[in-house]
Design an enzyme around this catalytic site. Structure first.
Site, PDB file in Angstrom:
ATOM      1  CB  CYS A 130       7.699  -8.310   7.198  1.00 42.99           C
ATOM      2  SG  CYS A 130       8.089  -8.315   8.954  1.00 42.99           S
TER       3      CYS A 130
ATOM      4  CB  CYS B  39       9.697  -5.957  10.592  1.00 45.26           C
ATOM      5  SG  CYS B  39       9.949  -7.735  10.546  1.00 45.26           S
TER       6      CYS B  39
ATOM      7  CG  ASP C 132     -13.469  20.290 -20.528  1.00 50.89           C
ATOM      8  OD1 ASP C 132     -14.538  20.864 -20.794  1.00 50.89           O
ATOM      9  OD2 ASP C 132     -12.355  20.835 -20.648  1.00 50.89           O
TER      10      ASP C 132
END
Length: 691
Positions: A21, A24, A399
């Site tokens: 997590c 953590c 382009d």
């Protein structure tokens, strides 16, 4: 036995296993910074990657992550894949569940207050929640409030007021939530892992007339690599001998194998399907295209999108607000005569349901999954910010040469005014035989199967054309200025090459760059996705540009523009639209940089394209643009859904406090449910393949 020590001279990169997590990750990073010999730390949670500046040992790093059982591996060593059921924390979760079930058998048979019932629930809490309570208690002492701190307070509080059964259920459900969240993040990270496994680790090299198989790290630039049919190509290089079809879908996203012959570029990780190839290695293993893709994808996943930055700021104030709310729930009702134990219980339930994990993970798991998915489809998105911005684009500028068109002029018309078309082509082919101009190459291709006469006494006239002797007579080929004084037919479209003698025109050829296949279909898709304006920007002459514009279906054409004029046009367009610019990443660099999102074509072939643009299409496939916009729109929609789901479930659960219906187990179900909903919702992006 002496432990192996990895000395980190300047910096070293590690792969992590078990990083579950974001909180953590933050704690892990903080712990590493406390190591005296470490100067700096960069932890990429999304990629599970750690960069350490200074000196440390693997043991020291793992000790810093021991609270979450994080394992550390050198970058080039593949972390072992541990099955879900073999992970220690998951085994403890299952064991905790067994004790919870046994506890409830005792609960209904011998009573909730019996010593055996309480002892069984305590075992379930200790087995399933030891790491949780240990970490949460340490955080509480340091006044660091994250979800583990909130859960620890809730579990300890439930035990104090005698709610052993509910405390055990809360511990089990939280452990289950953590396990499923970790599994889901690993699945999202597999988008990177799959890229890392694309290229082989060893290559067959020819040295001193002998074939040897060596690690790719030991291959040197200039080495000769032998690639057999069916083998994966181990290094980037150029073909010296042989011809084959190569599947480079892993690099460019192209579904059809590409023909490779002398001088063609091949990429590490692509598959040689037919003939054997002799390849000159042009890049080291660290600089191959696939290595750069992996690095850029990991960096992109670490970069926080605007939505994620907002969520992080929101969560910073959200957690203290939940703690204050829980305190008010505990204190205010008893002040007016309510039962203390009941409202302490309700306050603990508020703490549980208020855990911000679902909210915090709602955005990064979607970004990680989407960027990894795009990379597997040949689209390199260099950050969550560009993924979000792409969803809001309503104008796309292109382009022309090499982007909307193939960049390879072709002879489209042959008109003989004297003699036959074949005779005209033979003279034109002889005159252009030694020229390498793109238009000359178009004539070379047109005359490949013809027997050409010899041309001598060449004279090149800059800006006009070529004069030479063919069949004993002087012929010339070029533009209208080379034929001043001779009446010429009116040809309104494309580039025209006139062919004739000093006094007479014998015919002409029209040469045009060809639009990419299916480009009208791609423009139609863009308009269906809400792109209100598609414009082609080119330095080519107006009549040629407008002809290409009509063939491609762009809504507007701007011709005869210098690079600085393209830049000025993008600036003006941005005043009324959110603009994406598509180009080759070289001549269009200023316009790419100015646009809201710059998209480079053919990133696999040019380092400049990878470095210049916000998004790189690894192949020259314009269908990737509607695909990318569609992916970004879906990602943004899923992020909004996730945030809405996370907050809605929290609010509904918190409202249950008023009638007293919010129990601890219902609170953890709401928290776990919210987390799993947002994760599984985000993982739908894994299945988002190009259509």
């Amino acid at each position: 036995m002496r432990k192996k020590v990895f000395r980190l001279a300047e910096k070293q990169v590690f792969r992590l296993q078990g990083l579950s997590c974001t909180n953590c990750a933050a704690t892990f990073e903080k712990n590493i910074r406390k190591i005296n010999s470490v100067e700096d730390v960069d932890l990429n949670f999304s990629a599970a990657k750690l960069t350490v500046h200074g000196e440390a040992t693997i043991e020291e790093l793992e000790q810093a992550g021991a609270f979450d059982h994080i394992k550390v591996y050198p970058e080039k060593k593949k972390a072992p894949v541990i099955p879900f059921y073999k992970k220690r924390e998951n085994q403890l979760t299952i064991l905790s569940l067994l004790f919870v079930m046994v506890g409830y058998v005792f609960y209904f048979q011998i009573g909730e207050h019996h010593t055996l019932t309480i002892s069984t629930f305590v075992l379930a809490i200790v087995i399933g929640g030891y790491d949780l309570i240990k970490t949460g208690s340490k955080n509480l002492i340091k006044f660091q409030f994250d979800m583990k701190t909130l859960m620890t307070i809730a579990v300890i509080g439930a035990a104090i007021i005698g709610e052993w059964a509910e405390a055990a259920v809360v511990v089990f459900l939280f452990a289950l939530s953590e396990a499923l969240e970790s599994f889901s993040m690993d699945k999202a990270r597999n988008s990177i892992q799959s890229l890392m496994e694309v290229a082989p680790n060893r290559a067959t090299i020819k040295r001193d007339d002998q074939l040897i198989e060596i690690d790719v790290e030991d291959v040197q630039i200039g080495d000769t690599m032998i690639v057999k049919p069916g083998e994966k190509i181990a290094m980037d290089g150029k073909v010296k001998e042989g011809m084959s079809y190569v599947n480079q879908a892993a690099i460019t996203g192209e579904s059809v194998p590409v023909e490779k012959g002398d001088g063609a570029t091949v990429f590490a990780g692509s598959i040689n399907e037919e003939g054997a190839l002799v390849v000159e290695v042009t890049k080291s293993s660290e600089d191959t295209t696939i290595a750069k893709i992996i690095h850029l994808v990991e960096e992109a996943q670490a970069e926080k999108a605007p939505t994620q930055q907002f969520v992080d700021r929101f969560a910073k104030y959200y957690t203290p607000a939940i703690m204050l709310l829980a305190l008010l729930v505990i204190v205010i009702p008893p002040v007016f005569g309510a039962d203390w134990q009941t409202w302490i219980y309700n306050g603990l339930a508020v703490l549980v349901v208020g855990c911000p994990c679902a909210l915090v993970i709602s955005t990064p798991v979607a970004i990680v999954t989407a960027i990894g998915n795009a990379a597997r489809n040949g689209v390199l998105i260099k950050g969550g910010i560009y993924l979000e911005q792409l969803a809001n684009i309503d104008a796309v500028a292109f382009d022309k040469t090499g982007t909307i068109t193939l960049g390879k002029p072709m002879v489209t018309e042959v008109e003989a005014l004297r003699g036959t078309e074949e005779e005209l082509l033979q003279i034109a082919g002889a005159l252009e035989a030694y020229s390498e101009h793109p238009i000359a190459r178009a004539i070379h291709k047109k005359t490949t199967n013809l027997l050409l006469p010899e041309a001598t006494q060449f004279q090149s006239i800059t800006g006009k054309g070529i004069i030479a002797t063919v069949h004993g007579a002087r012929y010339k080929i070029g533009n209208a200025r080379l034929f001043e004084g001779i009446e010429l037919p009116s040809v309104s479209e494309n580039t025209v090459l006139y062919v004739g003698t000093e006094n007479e025109l014998i015919g002409y050829l029209t040469v045009a760059d060809q639009p990419r296949p299916n480009i009208r279909q791609q423009m139609k898709k863009l308009h269906q996705l809400g792109i209100s304006k598609t414009v082609m920007l080119t330095g080519d002459v107006t009549n040629v540009a407008e002809n290409i514009g009509q063939q491609t279906g762009v809504s507007d054409v701007k011709a005869e523009l210098y690079p600085e004029e393209k830049l000025s046009y993008i600036k003006r367009l941005k005043q009324s639209h959110r603009v994406a610019m598509v180009g080759d990443g070289i001549n269009d660099a200023p316009a790419l940089a100015e646009a809201n999102v710059g998209i480079a074509m053919g990133g696999a072939g040019t380092d400049v394209a990878l470095e210049t643009a916000d998004i790189a299409l690894m192949g020259d496939d314009l269908s990737k643009i509607p695909y990318s916009i569609q992916l970004s729109k879906r990602t943004l929609r899923i992020i909004k859904e996730n945030i809405g789901l996370a907050l809605l479930l929290k609010v509904v659960a918190l409202l249950l406090v008023i009638p007293g219906w919010l129990t601890l187990w219902l609170a953890i179900f709401a928290d776990m449910g919210a987390t799993l909903l947002v994760v599984f919702n985000a993982l739908r992006l894994i299945r988002k393949n190009e259509k």
